[in-house]
Scaffold this motif. Structure first.
Motif, PDB file in Angstrom:
ATOM      1  N   THR A 604       0.846  -1.186   0.000  1.00  0.00           N
ATOM      2  CA  THR A 604       0.000   0.000   0.000  1.00  0.00           C
ATOM      3  C   THR A 604       0.885   1.241   0.000  1.00  0.00           C
ATOM      4  O   THR A 604       2.107   1.157   0.097  1.00  0.00           O
ATOM      5  CB  THR A 604      -0.916   0.050   1.243  1.00  0.00           C
ATOM      6  N   ASP A 605       0.226   2.411  -0.093  1.00  0.00           N
ATOM      7  CA  ASP A 605       0.957   3.677   0.003  1.00  0.00           C
ATOM      8  C   ASP A 605       0.744   4.331   1.367  1.00  0.00           C
ATOM      9  O   ASP A 605       0.941   5.529   1.531  1.00  0.00           O
ATOM     10  CB  ASP A 605       0.502   4.617  -1.110  1.00  0.00           C
ATOM     11  N   LEU A 606       0.341   3.536   2.351  1.00  0.00           N
ATOM     12  CA  LEU A 606       0.056   4.045   3.697  1.00  0.00           C
ATOM     13  C   LEU A 606       1.185   3.727   4.658  1.00  0.00           C
ATOM     14  O   LEU A 606       1.909   2.744   4.490  1.00  0.00           O
ATOM     15  CB  LEU A 606      -1.239   3.420   4.240  1.00  0.00           C
ATOM     16  N   ARG A 607       1.291   4.562   5.681  1.00  0.00           N
ATOM     17  CA  ARG A 607       2.116   4.216   6.830  1.00  0.00           C
ATOM     18  C   ARG A 607       1.229   3.484   7.842  1.00  0.00           C
ATOM     19  O   ARG A 607       0.005   3.645   7.861  1.00  0.00           O
ATOM     20  CB  ARG A 607       2.732   5.474   7.442  1.00  0.00           C
ATOM     21  N   TRP A 608       1.880   2.702   8.692  1.00  0.00           N
ATOM     22  CA  TRP A 608       1.098   1.899   9.628  1.00  0.00           C
ATOM     23  C   TRP A 608       0.208   2.753  10.518  1.00  0.00           C
ATOM     24  O   TRP A 608      -0.944   2.404  10.786  1.00  0.00           O
ATOM     25  CB  TRP A 608       2.033   1.050  10.491  1.00  0.00           C
ATOM     26  N   ILE A 609       0.683   3.887  10.960  1.00  0.00           N
ATOM     27  CA  ILE A 609      -0.125   4.703  11.859  1.00  0.00           C
ATOM     28  C   ILE A 609      -1.367   5.235  11.148  1.00  0.00           C
ATOM     29  O   ILE A 609      -2.414   5.431  11.771  1.00  0.00           O
ATOM     30  CB  ILE A 609       0.707   5.859  12.462  1.00  0.00           C
ATOM     31  N   ASP A 610      -1.275   5.429   9.824  1.00  0.00           N
ATOM     32  CA  ASP A 610      -2.446   5.862   9.060  1.00  0.00           C
ATOM     33  C   ASP A 610      -3.418   4.701   8.865  1.00  0.00           C
ATOM     34  O   ASP A 610      -4.641   4.868   8.979  1.00  0.00           O
ATOM     35  CB  ASP A 610      -2.016   6.416   7.706  1.00  0.00           C
ATOM     36  N   ALA A 611      -2.870   3.524   8.578  1.00  0.00           N
ATOM     37  CA  ALA A 611      -3.726   2.363   8.325  1.00  0.00           C
ATOM     38  C   ALA A 611      -4.473   1.927   9.581  1.00  0.00           C
ATOM     39  O   ALA A 611      -5.583   1.385   9.489  1.00  0.00           O
ATOM     40  CB  ALA A 611      -2.879   1.213   7.790  1.00  0.00           C
ATOM     41  N   LEU A 612      -3.912   2.171  10.727  1.00  0.00           N
ATOM     42  CA  LEU A 612      -4.523   1.750  11.983  1.00  0.00           C
ATOM     43  C   LEU A 612      -5.481   2.798  12.557  1.00  0.00           C
ATOM     44  O   LEU A 612      -6.134   2.544  13.564  1.00  0.00           O
ATOM     45  CB  LEU A 612      -3.437   1.452  13.021  1.00  0.00           C
ATOM     46  N   SER A 613      -5.578   3.947  11.906  1.00  0.00           N
ATOM     47  CA  SER A 613      -6.348   5.070  12.455  1.00  0.00           C
ATOM     48  C   SER A 613      -7.681   5.236  11.747  1.00  0.00           C
ATOM     49  O   SER A 613      -7.812   4.975  10.543  1.00  0.00           O
ATOM     50  CB  SER A 613      -5.555   6.380  12.314  1.00  0.00           C
TER      51      SER A 613
END
Length: 784
Positions: A604-613
């Motif tokens: 994906t193009d997400l960071r983990w903190i974005d994906a978990l939020s």
């Protein structure tokens, strides 16, 4: 009376036969139960007057009361199985403490949800479990022919002290599980068919209590009962049914099994998936001193190795009924070993004491100090039945009993000499209990010798019960003094509360309105990242987030806030590790954890903190600089002021519900109001927790959802099953076929344990009915 009649009389149940003997036994039963209830209510009333928040602290605040209330407020008869808005702590099926597969817990949750005063909800849980244990004990002792005053005193004494009350008062499943142990014993000793029903109900609740540790001493109890029954048959004495009771116990075990099965079903993804490396070693973590466990008195501050907050716990974890230990000296043990319940009590007590010394971790069981909750009541029952079988209150034996009281006093003084006045008071109460017990036991021979000697034994019973209540209240004074000294040494305001080695949180409110007024948000779901807000890192956070409006664990649920975390007793392993969260939901601030949060999610193009939020984030002022910069850098997130002291950030990624990423060419939107936005519904049995409308290109696509990848999820596209997977065992994914045009995607949480709930209940009822039928038929044939 013939030998057969004597045997029948000795083993008769509570429901006594007709005639004078039957009326006498019915009167004794009523006196015992009535006396116990009066004493127990008096104890609870005094405890509430002295410590109104006794059952409103620590885990009751951060886990059970908010959790049960949240489940009870959910629509429908059954509570939800999983709520992703609580992150790693949202799988209620994985944690049997919530009892979402047990109808008894549904009723408890509904009752808690109706109470606006949270302190009262804590008392409902704590006092309710205390009454269940005490009633089970007194009925068991009545069935074993213990005289009324002794039965009432032993029951109220054992149910109102020790680890059961002083730790279980916060850790509710320990109370609820332990409370059903005497009911199992009662069901086993009753001779008529209602005993099978009691056995099944007790086995059901022991299994479904959410406290699997109690199943180990329950097995010891059954083993001891079988040994006793075998010995009695060899001696030609009457016995209670065995095979039908074992079948009834199996019926209860089957009915309660789904909760245990769920834990094992979720184990591969849970934080308890693997036993620790020290599985066969005692590493000194919460191991009680064996001398304390045997000799513990009302105010003993026990030595518990590795205990949180130090090596001394001021609560009297090893105490039990004040009469229990000295009473052992008044017994003629050569004769007592043949008495009903004595061998079983010895096996249960011995097993419980041995278990307190076991390795720190055995499989998924850990911290053996828990078994003190069993050893206390077991000792009280053993003392009562042994006295009933062979009491010999001679002068020499009374002096030996007083010697045991002196030993308790000496040990208590050595452990905590600063509490000498309270230790002395406890010893005086224990010595008085010995005197009252000796008079009670000599009542039949005290009629001659003057009015005074005839009168004293008559008041010995009520005095003994009153002394048991007073001794159980003595720890309130000793622990309150200990807490006052601790507050003084720490230069903190005096709390006036007893010291418990648990979070007292005196700043927290007592009702729902106070929580709603304090909370940064109400009746909504968002993601809160707490860094350094729950630990005592400074005077400003010693209230564990009360002033800042975000609390640890489940406490935010009181205000209807679902903050992306909950209390994690059995959490999602990969999710918790990715966020570096503790069991309360706080994120660690180490460089390694921060780097992990800012890494790219594979594929994906997400960071983990974005994906978990979720699409709204509240960020702690203690957040690491790199995390704060990520939210402020003008990328996906927009700063939107403050929520209390928390920075507020929002984003509009165009994705509905809990969808956090969609592959190229996939169009997705919410399919109905219940799944739209960040207030999406929780997952309920047989119902979709996420519903979407999806269109895909010819080669298909993939959705990533901010839902922990637990076992048991399944998805359907227009009614056809599709594959469900995960990203690094953390985020749930749905694999979509190609050429979908506005197709409906439904995501279900459908664990096997939930599907077995009704079949298990049906099997349990059938097995119980068979056990009762066999028992009735056999009894009729024997009496024909």
């Amino acid at each position: 009376m013939t030998a057969t009649q004597a045997h029948r009389s000795e083993t008769a149940p509570i429901a006594a036969p007709r005639g004078p003997a039957g009326r006498r036994r019915a009167r004794d039963a009523a006196l015992a139960v009535g006396g116990y209830l009066v004493a127990q209510v008096a104890f609870l009333a005094a405890l509430r007057a002295l410590v109104p928040r006794f059952f409103w602290l620590d885990d009751q605040q951060a886990q059970y009361v908010p959790g049960f209330g949240h489940l009870g407020r959910s629509p429908g008869v059954r509570p939800p199985l999983l709520d992703p808005e609580l992150g790693s702590g949202g799988n209620f099926v994985a944690d049997p403490q919530y009892g979402v597969l047990d109808p008894t817990h549904w009723l408890i949750s509904a009752a808690v949800a109706r109470l606006d005063t949270l302190r009262d909800a804590g008392w409902l849980l704590g006092a309710g479990a205390t009454l269940v244990l005490g009633l089970g004990l007194v009925l068991l002792l009545v069935a074993l022919r213990v005289r009324p005053a002794l039965a009432a005193a032993a029951a109220v004494g054992a149910a109102s002290t020790g680890l059961f009350l002083w730790v279980g008062g916060s850790w509710w499943p320990l109370m609820w599980g332990t409370a059903w142990l005497p009911w199992l014993w009662l069901g086993l000793v009753l001779r008529r068919w209602p005993g099978a029903v009691v056995t099944a109900l007790a086995a059901w609740q022991l299994t479904a209590s959410g406290y699997p540790y109690v199943l180990v001493p329950a097995g010891a109890l059954v083993a001891g009962h079988l040994l006793e029954q075998r010995r009695r048959r060899r001696e030609g004495r009457s016995t209670a049914p065995v095979l039908s009771r074992l079948a009834a116990g199996a019926a209860g075990l089957v009915a309660g099994a789904p909760g245990l099965l769920a834990s094992q079903e979720m184990a591969e993804a849970s934080t308890r998936s693997e036993p620790p490396e020290t599985v066969l070693a005692n590493v000194g973590s919460l191991i009680p001193n064996l001398l304390d466990a045997v000799l513990g008195g009302s105010t003993l501050t026990p030595s518990v190795s590795g205990a949180a907050g130090g090596y001394l716990w001021t609560p009297p974890l090893a105490a039990t009924a004040v009469l229990a230990l000295p009473a052992l000296a008044l017994v003629d043990w050569r004769r007592a070993l043949r008495g009903r319940g004595v061998l079983t009590g010895m096996v249960l007590l011995g097993a419980a004491l041995v278990l307190t010394q076991m390795p720190t971790d055995v499989g998924q069981l850990r911290y053996p100090f828990r078994y003190l909750a069993v050893s206390g009541p077991a000792l009280a029952v053993l003392a009562a039945v042994a006295l009933t079988a062979a009491a010999r209150p001679t002068r020499r034996r009374v002096l030996a009993a007083l010697g045991l009281v002196g030993a308790q006093l000496g040990l208590a003084l050595v452990r905590s000499p600063a509490l000498w006045a309270w230790h002395l008071l406890a010893a005086v109460l224990a010595a008085a209990a010995v005197a009252a017990l000796a008079l009670l036991l000599r009542r039949r021979t005290a009629a001659a010798g003057g009015a005074l000697r005839a009168w004293l034994p008559r008041v010995a019973g009520p005095v003994l019960v009153a002394l048991a209540v007073a001794a159980d209240l003595a720890p309130v004074g000793s622990t309150t003094l200990a807490q006052a000294r601790a507050d003084e040494q720490a230069e903190l305001p005096a709390t006036g509360l007893p010291f418990r080695n648990m979070a007292l949180r005196p700043a927290w409110g007592d009702d729902v309105a106070a929580f709603r007024d304090r909370s940064v948000a109400t009746d909504t779901a968002l993601t809160v990242y707490v860094f350094g807000g729950f630990d005592d890192v400074g005077r400003e956070v010693q209230d564990q987030g009360w002033d800042w409006g975000v609390l640890p664990g489940n406490a935010n649920l009181v205000a209807g806030l679902r903050p992306g975390f909950g209390y994690v007793a059995v959490g999602h392993d990969a999710w918790t590790e990715r966020l570096c969260q503790d069991l309360f939901g706080q994120v660690q601030s180490t460089e390694e954890c921060t780097d992990g949060l800012l890494e790219r999610v594979p594929g994906t193009d997400l960071r983990w903190i974005d994906a978990l939020s979720s699409d709204q984030v509240l960020l702690s002022p203690y957040a690491p600089d790199a995390v704060e910069e990520h939210f402020r850098d003008g990328g996906a997130w927009t700063e939107a002021g403050l929520a209390g002291v928390y920075g507020r950030f929002v984003r509009d990624d165009g994705l509905p519900g809990r969808v956090t990423w969609a592959s190229d060419g996939v169009s997705v939107e919410a399919a109905g109001d219940d799944a739209a936005g960040d207030t999406a519904a929780a997952f309920r049995s047989g119902e979709p927790g996420e519903s979407l409308r999806v269109s895909t290109p010819a080669d298909g696509g993939r959705l990533v959802l901010r839902i922990p990848a637990w076992p048991g999820f399944r998805a359907e596209v227009d009614g056809t099953a599709v594959e469900v997977g995960s990203v690094e065992d953390t985020l749930l994914t749905i694999e979509l076929p190609g050429d979908l045009d506005d197709a409906r995607v439904d995501l279900y949480f459908d664990p096997l344990a939930d599907r077995l709930l009704v079949p298990a209940a049906g099997a349990g009822v059938l097995l119980l009915a068979l056990a009762v039928a066999v028992e009735v038929v056999v009894r009729r044939r024997r009496t024909a």
